[in-house]
Scaffold this motif. Sequence first.
Motif, PDB file in Angstrom:
ATOM      1  N   HIS A  26      32.766  38.680  54.735  1.00 56.92           N
ATOM      2  CA  HIS A  26      33.717  39.256  53.869  1.00 56.92           C
ATOM      3  C   HIS A  26      34.256  40.867  54.398  1.00 56.92           C
ATOM      4  CE1 HIS A  26      33.181  36.135  50.721  1.00 56.92           C
ATOM      5  NE2 HIS A  26      34.120  36.018  51.188  1.00 56.92           N
ATOM      6  N   ARG A  29      36.003  40.710  57.655  1.00 56.40           N
ATOM      7  CA  ARG A  29      37.448  40.019  57.149  1.00 56.40           C
ATOM      8  C   ARG A  29      38.250  41.287  56.862  1.00 56.40           C
ATOM      9  NH1 ARG A  29      36.744  34.698  54.351  1.00 56.40           N
ATOM     10  NH2 ARG A  29      36.649  33.965  56.587  1.00 56.40           N
ATOM     11  N   PHE A  30      37.804  42.043  55.994  1.00 57.61           N
ATOM     12  CA  PHE A  30      38.616  43.100  55.046  1.00 57.61           C
ATOM     13  C   PHE A  30      38.494  44.437  55.720  1.00 57.61           C
ATOM     14  CE2 PHE A  30      38.441  39.646  52.069  1.00 57.61           C
ATOM     15  CZ  PHE A  30      39.653  39.589  51.699  1.00 57.61           C
ATOM     16  N   ARG A 126      33.578  40.454  42.660  1.00 57.66           N
ATOM     17  CA  ARG A 126      34.224  39.173  43.590  1.00 57.66           C
ATOM     18  C   ARG A 126      35.467  38.768  42.727  1.00 57.66           C
ATOM     19  NH1 ARG A 126      29.651  34.846  45.416  1.00 57.66           N
ATOM     20  NH2 ARG A 126      30.891  33.624  46.668  1.00 57.66           N
ATOM     21  N   ALA A 129      38.586  40.873  43.340  1.00 59.19           N
ATOM     22  CA  ALA A 129      38.957  40.647  45.006  1.00 59.19           C
ATOM     23  C   ALA A 129      39.830  39.371  44.835  1.00 59.19           C
ATOM     24  CB  ALA A 129      37.753  40.596  45.820  1.00 59.19           C
ATOM     25  N   LEU A 156      32.603  41.803  48.962  1.00 56.02           N
ATOM     26  CA  LEU A 156      34.105  41.766  48.926  1.00 56.02           C
ATOM     27  C   LEU A 156      34.596  43.160  48.224  1.00 56.02           C
ATOM     28  CD1 LEU A 156      34.773  38.163  47.538  1.00 56.02           C
ATOM     29  CD2 LEU A 156      35.906  39.372  49.272  1.00 56.02           C
ATOM     30  N   ALA A 159      37.390  44.439  49.799  1.00 54.09           N
ATOM     31  CA  ALA A 159      38.628  43.853  49.477  1.00 54.09           C
ATOM     32  C   ALA A 159      39.282  44.408  48.548  1.00 54.09           C
ATOM     33  CB  ALA A 159      38.466  42.521  49.365  1.00 54.09           C
ATOM     34  N   THR A 160      38.736  45.290  47.829  1.00 54.21           N
ATOM     35  CA  THR A 160      39.408  46.314  46.641  1.00 54.21           C
ATOM     36  C   THR A 160      38.762  47.662  46.538  1.00 54.21           C
ATOM     37  OG1 THR A 160      40.016  45.889  44.217  1.00 54.21           O
ATOM     38  CG2 THR A 160      37.744  45.500  45.238  1.00 54.21           C
TER      39      THR A 160
END
Length: 251
Positions: A26, A29-30, A126, A129, A156, A159-160
Amino acid sequence: MTDPLHVWRGLAGTAVLLDGFHALKHAVRFGAEVPVAVTGDRGAALALADELAPDVRDALDALLTEVPEATYRSLVPRPHPTGVAALAVRPSRADHLTRLAHTPRTAPVVVLDNPRNLGNAGAVIRLAAGFGATGVVTTGTLDPWHPTVVRGGAGLHFATAVERLAVDELPPGPMFALDPEGEDIRGLKLPDDAVLAFGSERSGLSAELRARADHLVALPMRPQVSSYNLATSVAMTLYHWSATGGARHVP
Protein backbone atom coordinates in the motif's frame (compact mmCIF):
# COMPACT_ATOMS: atom_id res chain seq x y z
CA MET A 1 25.76 -1.51 -4.10
CA THR A 2 24.41 0.15 -0.95
CA ASP A 3 24.24 -2.16 2.03
CA PRO A 4 20.52 -2.38 2.97
CA LEU A 5 21.34 -3.06 6.61
CA HIS A 6 23.48 0.08 6.77
CA VAL A 7 20.59 2.08 5.30
CA TRP A 8 18.14 0.48 7.74
CA ARG A 9 20.25 1.23 10.80
CA GLY A 10 20.76 4.80 9.64
CA LEU A 11 17.01 5.38 9.32
CA ALA A 12 15.72 3.32 12.27
CA GLY A 13 13.97 5.51 14.81
CA THR A 14 13.10 8.28 12.34
CA ALA A 15 11.43 6.46 9.44
CA VAL A 16 8.04 4.73 9.33
CA LEU A 17 8.21 0.96 9.84
CA LEU A 18 6.22 -0.91 7.20
CA ASP A 19 5.57 -4.22 8.88
CA GLY A 20 4.55 -6.89 6.39
CA PHE A 21 3.93 -7.26 2.67
CA HIS A 22 0.56 -5.49 2.67
CA ALA A 23 1.91 -2.40 4.42
CA LEU A 24 4.73 -2.18 1.88
CA LYS A 25 2.34 -2.80 -1.02
CA HIS A 26 0.00 0.00 0.00
CA ALA A 27 2.80 2.42 0.79
CA VAL A 28 4.34 1.92 -2.66
CA ARG A 29 0.95 2.07 -4.36
CA PHE A 30 0.19 5.44 -2.78
CA GLY A 31 3.53 7.04 -3.52
CA ALA A 32 5.57 6.58 -0.34
CA GLU A 33 9.32 7.06 -0.49
CA VAL A 34 10.78 3.68 0.59
CA PRO A 35 14.58 3.75 0.93
CA VAL A 36 14.94 0.12 2.05
CA ALA A 37 12.86 -3.08 2.05
CA VAL A 38 13.97 -6.53 3.19
CA THR A 39 12.56 -10.03 3.28
CA GLY A 40 13.64 -13.43 4.44
CA ASP A 41 12.24 -15.01 1.26
CA ARG A 42 12.31 -12.81 -1.83
CA GLY A 43 10.68 -15.43 -4.05
CA ALA A 44 7.71 -15.78 -1.71
CA ALA A 45 7.31 -12.00 -1.44
CA LEU A 46 7.32 -11.56 -5.21
CA ALA A 47 4.85 -14.43 -5.58
CA LEU A 48 2.53 -12.48 -3.28
CA ALA A 49 3.05 -9.45 -5.49
CA ASP A 50 2.16 -11.46 -8.59
CA GLU A 51 -1.03 -12.64 -6.90
CA LEU A 52 -2.14 -9.58 -4.93
CA ALA A 53 -0.38 -6.52 -6.30
CA PRO A 54 0.62 -6.87 -9.96
CA ASP A 55 0.34 -3.08 -10.34
CA VAL A 56 3.37 -2.56 -8.08
CA ARG A 57 5.16 -5.85 -8.72
CA ASP A 58 8.02 -4.24 -10.66
CA ALA A 59 8.52 -1.58 -8.01
CA LEU A 60 8.66 -4.24 -5.29
CA ASP A 61 11.07 -6.31 -7.35
CA ALA A 62 13.42 -3.32 -7.48
CA LEU A 63 13.06 -2.57 -3.76
CA LEU A 64 13.23 -5.94 -2.01
CA THR A 65 16.53 -7.31 -0.76
CA GLU A 66 16.72 -10.83 0.63
CA VAL A 67 18.48 -11.16 3.99
CA PRO A 68 18.92 -14.15 6.30
CA GLU A 69 15.80 -14.97 8.27
CA ALA A 70 17.61 -14.23 11.54
CA THR A 71 18.61 -10.80 10.23
CA TYR A 72 15.04 -10.00 9.18
CA ARG A 73 13.78 -11.01 12.63
CA SER A 74 16.36 -8.80 14.32
CA LEU A 75 15.04 -5.72 12.50
CA VAL A 76 11.39 -5.91 13.56
CA PRO A 77 9.75 -6.02 17.00
CA ARG A 78 7.38 -8.80 15.92
CA PRO A 79 7.99 -10.81 12.74
CA HIS A 80 5.12 -10.60 10.25
CA PRO A 81 3.79 -13.84 8.68
CA THR A 82 4.75 -12.53 5.21
CA GLY A 83 8.36 -12.02 6.27
CA VAL A 84 8.62 -8.54 4.76
CA ALA A 85 9.63 -5.24 6.35
CA ALA A 86 10.57 -1.81 5.04
CA LEU A 87 11.25 1.74 6.14
CA ALA A 88 9.45 4.68 4.55
CA VAL A 89 9.85 8.44 4.82
CA ARG A 90 7.04 10.01 6.81
CA PRO A 91 5.04 12.50 4.73
CA SER A 92 5.53 16.20 5.41
CA ARG A 93 3.43 17.50 8.29
CA ALA A 94 3.11 20.82 6.48
CA ASP A 95 1.70 19.09 3.38
CA HIS A 96 -0.80 17.17 5.49
CA LEU A 97 -1.93 20.29 7.35
CA THR A 98 -2.45 22.06 4.04
CA ARG A 99 -4.48 19.14 2.73
CA LEU A 100 -6.59 18.95 5.89
CA ALA A 101 -7.28 22.68 5.96
CA HIS A 102 -8.00 23.04 2.24
CA THR A 103 -11.57 23.97 1.38
CA PRO A 104 -13.87 23.15 -0.23
CA ARG A 105 -13.36 19.52 0.71
CA THR A 106 -14.91 16.66 -1.19
CA ALA A 107 -14.74 14.17 1.70
CA PRO A 108 -14.89 14.35 5.51
CA VAL A 109 -12.06 14.47 8.00
CA VAL A 110 -12.23 11.88 10.79
CA VAL A 111 -11.19 13.04 14.27
CA LEU A 112 -10.36 10.54 17.01
CA ASP A 113 -10.58 12.39 20.31
CA ASN A 114 -7.90 11.08 22.67
CA PRO A 115 -7.94 7.46 21.41
CA ARG A 116 -6.27 4.80 23.57
CA ASN A 117 -6.05 1.66 21.47
CA LEU A 118 -3.32 1.53 18.82
CA GLY A 119 -5.04 -1.23 16.86
CA ASN A 120 -8.31 0.70 16.75
CA ALA A 121 -6.52 3.77 15.42
CA GLY A 122 -4.94 1.68 12.67
CA ALA A 123 -8.27 0.15 11.73
CA VAL A 124 -9.82 3.63 11.48
CA ILE A 125 -7.06 4.83 9.15
CA ARG A 126 -7.64 1.77 6.96
CA LEU A 127 -11.36 2.57 6.84
CA ALA A 128 -10.76 6.23 6.08
CA ALA A 129 -8.49 5.32 3.17
CA GLY A 130 -11.08 2.90 1.82
CA PHE A 131 -13.86 5.48 1.92
CA GLY A 132 -11.68 8.21 0.44
CA ALA A 133 -11.78 10.43 3.54
CA THR A 134 -9.62 13.54 3.44
CA GLY A 135 -7.70 12.46 6.52
CA VAL A 136 -7.61 11.16 10.08
CA VAL A 137 -6.66 13.44 12.97
CA THR A 138 -6.01 12.31 16.53
CA THR A 139 -5.98 14.45 19.66
CA GLY A 140 -4.22 13.49 22.87
CA THR A 141 -1.06 11.48 23.42
CA LEU A 142 -1.43 8.58 20.98
CA ASP A 143 0.97 8.82 18.03
CA PRO A 144 -1.01 7.91 14.89
CA TRP A 145 2.29 6.93 13.19
CA HIS A 146 3.26 4.44 15.91
CA PRO A 147 4.45 1.15 14.31
CA THR A 148 1.46 -0.74 15.76
CA VAL A 149 -0.94 1.80 14.25
CA VAL A 150 0.79 1.58 10.87
CA ARG A 151 0.61 -2.21 11.06
CA GLY A 152 -3.12 -2.03 11.88
CA GLY A 153 -3.62 0.40 9.01
CA ALA A 154 -1.83 -1.94 6.56
CA GLY A 155 0.30 0.92 5.27
CA LEU A 156 -2.71 2.99 4.22
CA HIS A 157 -1.43 5.99 6.15
CA PHE A 158 0.07 6.99 2.81
CA ALA A 159 -3.37 7.02 1.15
CA THR A 160 -4.75 9.79 3.36
CA ALA A 161 -3.56 12.62 5.63
CA VAL A 162 -2.78 11.41 9.16
CA GLU A 163 -1.73 13.85 11.90
CA ARG A 164 -2.02 14.54 15.62
CA LEU A 165 -3.43 17.99 16.49
CA ALA A 166 -4.80 19.92 19.43
CA VAL A 167 -8.55 20.54 19.47
CA ASP A 168 -8.02 24.23 18.64
CA GLU A 169 -5.97 23.19 15.57
CA LEU A 170 -8.66 21.00 14.00
CA PRO A 171 -9.53 21.58 10.34
CA PRO A 172 -12.41 23.91 9.44
CA GLY A 173 -15.83 22.59 8.62
CA PRO A 174 -19.07 21.68 10.41
CA MET A 175 -18.29 19.22 13.18
CA PHE A 176 -20.60 16.25 13.70
CA ALA A 177 -19.61 14.55 16.96
CA LEU A 178 -20.86 11.06 17.80
CA ASP A 179 -22.69 11.00 21.12
CA PRO A 180 -25.52 8.82 22.51
CA GLU A 181 -27.55 11.95 23.23
CA GLY A 182 -27.31 13.21 19.66
CA GLU A 183 -29.77 13.18 16.79
CA ASP A 184 -30.27 9.85 15.02
CA ILE A 185 -27.83 9.76 12.12
CA ARG A 186 -30.40 8.06 9.89
CA GLY A 187 -32.30 11.34 9.62
CA LEU A 188 -29.24 13.34 8.55
CA LYS A 189 -27.21 13.91 5.42
CA LEU A 190 -23.57 14.47 6.32
CA PRO A 191 -21.92 17.14 4.16
CA ASP A 192 -18.75 16.39 2.24
CA ASP A 193 -16.79 18.97 4.26
CA ALA A 194 -17.88 17.49 7.60
CA VAL A 195 -15.46 16.95 10.47
CA LEU A 196 -16.60 13.66 12.02
CA ALA A 197 -15.50 13.39 15.66
CA PHE A 198 -15.42 10.22 17.76
CA GLY A 199 -14.72 9.98 21.48
CA SER A 200 -12.25 7.66 23.13
CA GLU A 201 -13.05 4.02 23.73
CA ARG A 202 -13.19 4.54 27.49
CA SER A 203 -14.64 7.98 28.21
CA GLY A 204 -16.27 9.24 25.02
CA LEU A 205 -15.98 12.85 23.86
CA SER A 206 -13.88 15.28 25.86
CA ALA A 207 -15.63 18.37 27.18
CA GLU A 208 -13.40 20.53 24.96
CA LEU A 209 -14.33 18.73 21.76
CA ARG A 210 -17.98 18.43 22.70
CA ALA A 211 -18.11 22.21 23.15
CA ARG A 212 -16.51 22.64 19.71
CA ALA A 213 -19.11 20.42 17.98
CA ASP A 214 -21.81 21.95 15.80
CA HIS A 215 -24.00 18.83 15.89
CA LEU A 216 -24.26 15.77 18.13
CA VAL A 217 -25.09 12.62 16.21
CA ALA A 218 -26.09 9.17 17.48
CA LEU A 219 -25.80 5.78 15.81
CA PRO A 220 -28.77 3.39 16.11
CA MET A 221 -28.15 1.03 19.00
CA ARG A 222 -30.18 -1.39 21.08
CA PRO A 223 -30.80 0.21 24.52
CA GLN A 224 -29.17 -2.62 26.47
CA VAL A 225 -25.91 -2.28 24.52
CA SER A 226 -23.38 0.17 25.97
CA SER A 227 -21.37 1.13 22.90
CA TYR A 228 -19.79 0.09 19.62
CA ASN A 229 -16.13 -0.48 18.96
CA LEU A 230 -14.46 2.75 17.78
CA ALA A 231 -13.60 1.43 14.33
CA THR A 232 -17.13 0.07 13.94
CA SER A 233 -18.58 3.49 14.77
CA VAL A 234 -16.34 5.15 12.19
CA ALA A 235 -17.28 2.54 9.58
CA MET A 236 -21.01 3.05 10.17
CA THR A 237 -20.68 6.82 9.97
CA LEU A 238 -18.55 6.85 6.82
CA TYR A 239 -20.90 4.35 5.21
CA HIS A 240 -23.85 6.61 6.01
CA TRP A 241 -21.98 9.55 4.44
CA SER A 242 -21.18 7.55 1.32
CA ALA A 243 -24.69 6.10 1.03
CA THR A 244 -26.30 9.54 1.14
CA GLY A 245 -24.18 11.04 -1.62
CA GLY A 246 -20.55 10.84 -0.64
CA ALA A 247 -19.89 7.63 -2.59
CA ARG A 248 -19.53 9.64 -5.79
CA HIS A 249 -16.23 10.95 -4.41
CA VAL A 250 -14.67 7.55 -3.77
CA PRO A 251 -12.37 6.67 -6.71
